[in-house]
Design an enzyme around this catalytic site. Structure first.
Site: not given
Length: 317
Positions: A53-54, A203, A50
């Site tokens: 991004s971010g 989540y 992942g």
């Protein structure tokens, strides 16, 4: 840590808003452990999922600043290659390798891991940061609910497949979320088929599962360092797109991605001793349950792990 400092740190954690917002690191920097030494990751190789991004990108940047070779994994080839090009341009001499795999697709994880272990003999760090927060229930190629596959099944399978190349002192970090405090561990309906689906609830539940899995992998990988952590409330595209109301309300108090990445980078570089359940935030261990809750029910944990083993084909040890 002096008593007053310890009390102040605990207050920030229990009061949530000061501890999870940008106020947390701003205050805790006065007493938290020292930064990793410059060059402390030189000669060490880390895989970050992942990463495009971010927080994932910020983790990669932090590791490169410390001299690590970083494998950045994303599911989109163009985004991953673009990230590698940018990181190399911004960090002279940086060693960055693009890896492309959909963590939620178990067949893809198996195929990618076989190629990775043939190319890479030793891995010193593994960061499970890939995430998803879908508005509606969807399934992967193997028929698993998306957040379960991306947060739980894929990382669990990947850890098993990469275990043989993990260095004797390697660190594995699971990026969980403070939202997991609002979700107990479920050993039934892991696929979220009962009742009305909520991406936010799915989540939180899978982030709770990650904390349990990290503790299990700490047991399975003696000598290595296995942690779970939460980044606090971070201003990322995922937050603003998936929970726009929260992002608008808390905007001025949200952390930067670098703030959210800090503890993960620090854990990888310093590999501190940890005790079960190995849950960290702002460079310190934190309880994995709320103060009035007991620890995880061992029978529920075992049933959960049995189901994950059945879904991934990774036998229990």
């Amino acid at each position: 840590m002096p008593t007053l400092t310890r009390l102040a740190d605990a207050f920030l954690d229990r009061s949530v808003v000061p501890g999870y917002s940008r106020l947390g690191p701003a205050l805790r920097q006065r007493w938290w452990p020292a930064d990793p030494a410059p060059g402390s990751m030189a000669g060490r190789r880390v895989l970050v999922t992942g990463a495009t991004s971010g927080i994932g990108t910020a983790i990669a940047e932090g590791l490169l600043e410390l001299g690590a070779t970083v494998h950045v994994l994303g599911r989109n080839r163009t985004k991953t290659d673009d990230l590698v090009a940018r990181l190399v341009a911004e960090t002279p001499g940086a060693e960055v390798v693009a890896e492309v795999c959909d963590v939620g697709d178990l067949d893809a994880v198996r195929s990618w891991a076989q190629g990775f272990t043939e190319r890479v003999g030793t891995l010193h760090g593994l960061v499970h940061n890939a995430g998803a927060l879908p508005p509606e229930r969807s399934e992967t190629a193997q028929g698993h609910e998306l957040t379960l596959a991306v947060h739980v099944l894929g990382p669990h399978l990947m850890t098993a497949l990469l275990a043989d190349v993990l260095a004797p002192d390697a660190a594995v970090v699971w990026m969980s979320s403070g939202g997991m405090y609002g979700a107990g561990l479920r050993d039934d309906d892991l696929e979220f088929t009962d009742g009305e689906y909520s991406g936010v609830r799915a989540y939180a539940r899978t982030k709770r599962m990650q904390v349990v899995l990290a503790a299990e992998w700490a047991r399975r990988l003696p000598g290595r360092h296995v942690y779970s952590t939460h980044p606090g409330w971070v201003a990322t595209d995922g937050v603003t797109a998936s929970i726009p109301g929260f992002g608008a309300l808390m905007g001025p108090l949200l952390r930067t991605p670098a703030d959210g990445a800090d503890t993960t980078v620090w854990l990888l570089a310093t590999r501190p001793a940890s005790r079960s359940p190995h849950f960290w935030h702002d460079r310190a261990q934190r309880p994995s349950t709320l103060g009035w809750e007991r620890g995880q029910d061992p029978l529920r944990v075992r049933r959960f792990l049995d189901q994950v083993a059945a879904d991934t084909g990774v036998a229990q040890r």
